[in-house]
Enzyme design. Structure first.
Site, mmCIF file in Angstrom:
data_model
loop_
_atom_site.group_PDB
_atom_site.id
_atom_site.type_symbol
_atom_site.label_atom_id
_atom_site.label_comp_id
_atom_site.label_asym_id
_atom_site.label_seq_id
_atom_site.Cartn_x
_atom_site.Cartn_y
_atom_site.Cartn_z
ATOM 1 N N CYS A 77 42.099 19.603 51.039
ATOM 2 C CA CYS A 77 42.473 20.014 49.686
ATOM 3 C C CYS A 77 42.817 18.774 48.852
ATOM 4 C CB CYS A 77 43.602 21.043 49.719
ATOM 5 S SG CYS A 77 43.833 21.883 48.132
ATOM 6 N N HIS A 178 40.979 25.054 52.579
ATOM 7 C CA HIS A 178 42.007 24.971 53.627
ATOM 8 C C HIS A 178 41.452 25.572 54.914
ATOM 9 C CE1 HIS A 178 45.565 23.694 51.318
ATOM 10 N NE2 HIS A 178 44.967 24.301 50.313
ATOM 11 N N GLU A 180 42.753 25.592 57.807
ATOM 12 C CA GLU A 180 43.842 26.203 58.576
ATOM 13 C C GLU A 180 44.183 27.604 58.074
ATOM 14 O OE1 GLU A 180 46.042 24.242 55.146
ATOM 15 O OE2 GLU A 180 44.165 23.954 56.234
#
EC number: 4.3.2.10
Length: 196
Positions: A77, A178, A180
């Site tokens: 990001c 992102h 994750e």
């Protein structure tokens, strides 16, 4: 294998740490130069402003550490944006200048900012980050600034305009989304990076 998440002071690092641990790796969050330089892989995350992130990197003298580091780095990001030359945010912020391209506010027109939610990622170039991931898979985005199409782009996304969803230069990788927070495809991308 030592895995490091650089503490940029402006990100919620627990979800990234947990995702890496789910893949079976030990990981530490640190800004210690020695720990970073001895790591096998480094993550450079970031949420918030380029100004505050660069202030922290300068304060802890992490720019030179990143320039010296020879193993794979993944910017996530804002972390991807920090790899670029500068950001138009706040009348212009000089950044790491590893990726020789600027970051600008998204030209959203009728599309709301920030760009928040799931969007397709189109892979432009064969790359180890995207092994085992279907082209045009959806990843989770949250950002208002973007790196437009450039020579280092390995994947792109459309949000009123095309912008770089992923970049690579030598040992430096970056993703605007992102991983994750992107479910199984995000975990696969993290696994791919950790296995480079």
């Amino acid at each position: 294998m030592s895995i490091v998440i650089i503490n940029t002071g402006c990100a919620n690092l627990s979800s990234l740490k947990y995702a890496i641990q789910r893949l079976g790796y030990n990981v530490i969050i640190t800004s210690n130069h020695k720990n970073i330089l001895n790591a096998k892989k480094v993550f450079l995350p970031g949420v918030g402003t380029a100004f505050s992130a660069m202030k922290m990197l300068n304060q802890f003298k992490l720019k030179d550490v990143l320039y010296k580091y020879q193993q794979p780095v993944l910017g996530i990001c804002l972390g991807m944006q920090l790899l670029c030359s500068f950001s138009s945010e706040n009348n212009g912020i000089k950044m790491l200048d590893i990726i020789h391209a600027p970051v600008n506010i998204l030209k959203s027109n009728k599309f709301p900012l920030p760009h928040n939610g799931w969007n397709n990622v189109s892979v432009c170039d064969e790359n180890p980050l995207f092994i085992g991931i279907k082209n045009n898979s959806k990843f989770y985005f949250l950002h208002s600034y973007a790196l437009y199409e450039n020579d280092y782009m390995i994947a792109k996304t459309f949000y009123n305009v095309y912008f770089s969803a992923a970049v690579r230069k030598e040992n430096f990788f970056g993703v605007q989304f992102h991983p994750e927070k992107s479910g199984l495809v995000g975990l696969q991308l993290l696994k791919n990076f950790l296995e480079i």
